[in-house]
Design a protein around this motif. Structure first.
Motif, PDB file in Angstrom:
ATOM      1  N   UNK A 122       0.798  -1.238   0.000  1.00 56.87           N
ATOM      2  CA  UNK A 122       0.000   0.000   0.000  1.00 56.87           C
ATOM      3  C   UNK A 122       0.827   1.283   0.000  1.00 56.87           C
ATOM      4  N   UNK A 123       2.051   1.190  -0.519  1.00 55.25           N
ATOM      5  CA  UNK A 123       2.897   2.392  -0.527  1.00 55.25           C
ATOM      6  C   UNK A 123       2.897   3.034  -1.916  1.00 55.25           C
ATOM      7  N   UNK A 124       2.806   4.375  -1.927  1.00 56.09           N
ATOM      8  CA  UNK A 124       3.097   5.142  -3.149  1.00 56.09           C
ATOM      9  C   UNK A 124       4.350   5.959  -2.831  1.00 56.09           C
ATOM     10  N   UNK A 125       5.427   5.699  -3.566  1.00 57.13           N
ATOM     11  CA  UNK A 125       6.650   6.491  -3.369  1.00 57.13           C
ATOM     12  C   UNK A 125       6.654   7.604  -4.405  1.00 57.13           C
ATOM     13  N   UNK A 126       6.872   8.845  -3.949  1.00 55.68           N
ATOM     14  CA  UNK A 126       6.909   9.984  -4.874  1.00 55.68           C
ATOM     15  C   UNK A 126       8.298  10.596  -4.826  1.00 55.68           C
ATOM     16  N   UNK A 127       8.732  11.108  -5.966  1.00 52.96           N
ATOM     17  CA  UNK A 127      10.060  11.734  -6.000  1.00 52.96           C
ATOM     18  C   UNK A 127      10.181  12.613  -7.242  1.00 52.96           C
ATOM     19  N   UNK A 144      19.033  -1.801  -9.297  1.00 47.80           N
ATOM     20  CA  UNK A 144      18.321  -1.126 -10.397  1.00 47.80           C
ATOM     21  C   UNK A 144      17.815   0.235  -9.957  1.00 47.80           C
ATOM     22  N   UNK A 145      17.078   0.870 -10.858  1.00 44.99           N
ATOM     23  CA  UNK A 145      16.598   2.238 -10.602  1.00 44.99           C
ATOM     24  C   UNK A 145      15.117   2.216 -10.201  1.00 44.99           C
ATOM     25  N   UNK A 146      14.577   3.403  -9.896  1.00 45.38           N
ATOM     26  CA  UNK A 146      13.140   3.500  -9.601  1.00 45.38           C
ATOM     27  C   UNK A 146      12.321   3.066 -10.816  1.00 45.38           C
ATOM     28  N   UNK A 147      12.801   3.413 -12.011  1.00 39.19           N
ATOM     29  CA  UNK A 147      12.080   2.993 -13.218  1.00 39.19           C
ATOM     30  C   UNK A 147      12.000   1.466 -13.272  1.00 39.19           C
ATOM     31  N   UNK A 148      13.129   0.790 -12.950  1.00 40.36           N
ATOM     32  CA  UNK A 148      13.134  -0.677 -12.975  1.00 40.36           C
ATOM     33  C   UNK A 148      12.127  -1.220 -11.960  1.00 40.36           C
ATOM     34  N   UNK A 149      12.120  -0.609 -10.775  1.00 40.29           N
ATOM     35  CA  UNK A 149      11.233  -1.085  -9.725  1.00 40.29           C
ATOM     36  C   UNK A 149       9.765  -0.836 -10.112  1.00 40.29           C
ATOM     37  N   UNK A 150       9.524   0.327 -10.746  1.00 38.57           N
ATOM     38  CA  UNK A 150       8.160   0.660 -11.208  1.00 38.57           C
ATOM     39  C   UNK A 150       7.711  -0.370 -12.256  1.00 38.57           C
ATOM     40  N   UNK A 151       8.646  -0.732 -13.131  1.00 36.81           N
ATOM     41  CA  UNK A 151       8.311  -1.712 -14.172  1.00 36.81           C
ATOM     42  C   UNK A 151       7.940  -3.063 -13.555  1.00 36.81           C
ATOM     43  N   UNK A 152       8.496  -3.321 -12.359  1.00 36.63           N
ATOM     44  CA  UNK A 152       8.171  -4.606 -11.705  1.00 36.63           C
ATOM     45  C   UNK A 152       6.898  -4.504 -10.875  1.00 36.63           C
ATOM     46  N   UNK A 153       6.284  -3.319 -10.826  1.00 38.64           N
ATOM     47  CA  UNK A 153       4.982  -3.212 -10.148  1.00 38.64           C
ATOM     48  C   UNK A 153       4.919  -2.242  -8.988  1.00 38.64           C
ATOM     49  N   UNK A 154       6.059  -1.697  -8.548  1.00 40.64           N
ATOM     50  CA  UNK A 154       5.991  -0.744  -7.425  1.00 40.64           C
ATOM     51  C   UNK A 154       5.314   0.542  -7.902  1.00 40.64           C
ATOM     52  N   UNK A 155       4.558   1.180  -7.003  1.00 42.84           N
ATOM     53  CA  UNK A 155       3.862   2.424  -7.365  1.00 42.84           C
ATOM     54  C   UNK A 155       4.793   3.602  -7.045  1.00 42.84           C
TER      55      UNK A 155
END
Ligand code: SF4
Length: 375
Positions: free
Chosen positions: A85-90, A102-113
């Motif tokens: 239930x986390x949304x990380x903003x930056x 990896x980067x935030x983009x990589x993590x986002x691609x794996x499903x992190x918000x």
């Protein structure tokens, strides 16, 4: 354009360059550090380097906030983002910064918000709109951006927003300059002082540079003539055997800083005992953390943060670039394995990073630039 064109006048730039040349002592080499990444960007965008005589070398300092974030903090932020239930903003620049995993983009691609925002207040809006989520803002930057993060925490507290917190990575400029001055790797003659940070901290905190290290520092603005005038002021001091703090950017920087901005930082944040800087290692009292009184907004207390330490890749020479020991083109992977599209190090990510500035403006080496001008 008013307030811009007058600071980009080519004739005035040439006149200033001639005056700078006249101040150079024959046979002496000068090394001046521009601390701020914004200055690096202006220098290479406008070719300021080419106006200066051969005897003056500009080297780049640690003043790009994205560049100094160590890989471990990126991994820590990703581990927060991957919790339920986390949304990380930056900020957008952070999205491509490589971590150990990896980067935030990589993590986002794996499903992190993970979402890009333009300000901490935008992150607070995300929290208001998503009451069932836990919204974390990854706060980065020097004293320049710390006040807006602190104000946002105060706003969240006053509105009773309970699903918002910050992952605080704000750093402070003075300990980093001290670390560079104490480094045996580098001999500097003077500093072009960081204009943006100085709008908040003022000029007084730099006194130790002149008093203890006998080097001049001139707080500088960000237009081409600002930088040339600051170099002229530094060279004037060196020619006269002076070492003082001067303020070229007085139209924006108050000598005593901005007490309100400093007040709001100190209300919400306090110094950490130590913090790791990319390339510079651990520097004591060089970063800010959330005070106990605002612990409810501190992601490091709300979430389990591994606190990992990740060694930089072997090929990466960001540390030497950030200390001004080497020029970006001297890094073995500059422009080959490391480009803005495939950054290995942080200095290639943000537009304020020295490697990105060199790459984007075609500054692959001083000789190659001269060759290009000749042909
Ligand atoms: S070229 Fe890449 S790896 Fe080398 S110093 Fe620059 S950002 Fe770091």
């Amino acid at each position: 354009m008013r307030f811009v064109d007058e600071f980009r006048d080519a004739e005035k730039a040439q006149a200033l360059a001639a005056q700078i040349t006249a101040l150079c002592e024959p046979g002496r080499q000068y090394k001046l550090m521009e601390v701020c990444g914004g200055h690096t960007h202006t220098i290479y965008k406008h070719g300021i380097d080419d106006y200066l005589p051969e005897s003056i070398t500009l080297v780049h300092g640690p003043g790009c906030p994205v560049c100094v974030i160590p890989m471990g903090r990126v991994d820590d932020a990703i581990s927060i983002a991957e919790q339920p239930d986390v949304i990380l903003t930056t900020f957008g620049d952070m999205m491509r910064v490589p971590g150990g995993q990896g980067s935030f983009f990589d993590s986002k691609a794996k499903g992190a918000d993970i979402r890009m925002v333009y300000s901490p207040l935008d992150a607070l809006k995300v929290a208001r709109r998503n009451p069932d989520k836990r919204v974390v803002f990854m706060a980065i930057g020097f004293e320049t951006t710390a006040p807006s993060t602190a104000m946002t925490v105060l706003r969240a507290a006053s509105e009773g927003i309970e699903n918002f917190s910050i992952f605080c990575n704000h750093v402070t400029i003075i300990p980093a300059i001290k670390a560079i001055l104490d480094s045996p790797d580098l001999r500097l003659d003077g500093f072009i002082g960081p204009g943006h940070v100085s709008t908040v901290i003022g000029c007084r905190p730099y006194d130790f540079i002149s008093a203890q290290h006998a080097k001049p520092l001139v707080c500088a603005g960000f237009e081409p003539l600002d930088i040339l005038q600051s170099v002229y002021m530094i060279m004037g001091q060196l020619a006269a055997g002076r070492a003082e703090v001067e303020n070229q950017y007085s139209r924006v920087v108050p000598w005593e800083g901005n007490p309100k901005a400093l007040g709001v930082i100190s209300e919400v944040m306090e110094l950490r005992p130590y913090f790791e800087w990319r390339g510079l290692g651990f520097i004591s009292h060089s970063a800010l953390k959330v005070r106990d009184s605002y612990a409810a907004f501190d992601a490091e207390r709300i979430f389990e943060v591994p606190g990992v330490r990740v060694t930089d890749p072997k090929a990466c020479q960001c540390g030497e670039v950030l200390k001004g020991v080497i020029k970006p083109w001297e890094c073995k992977v500059f422009g080959t394995a490391c480009t803005p599209e495939t950054p290995i190090g942080t200095c290639m990510v943000s537009s304020e990073g020295a490697c990105a500035a060199y790459y984007n403006f075609g500054r692959f080496s001083r000789d190659r630039v001269k060759e290009a001008i000749r042909t």
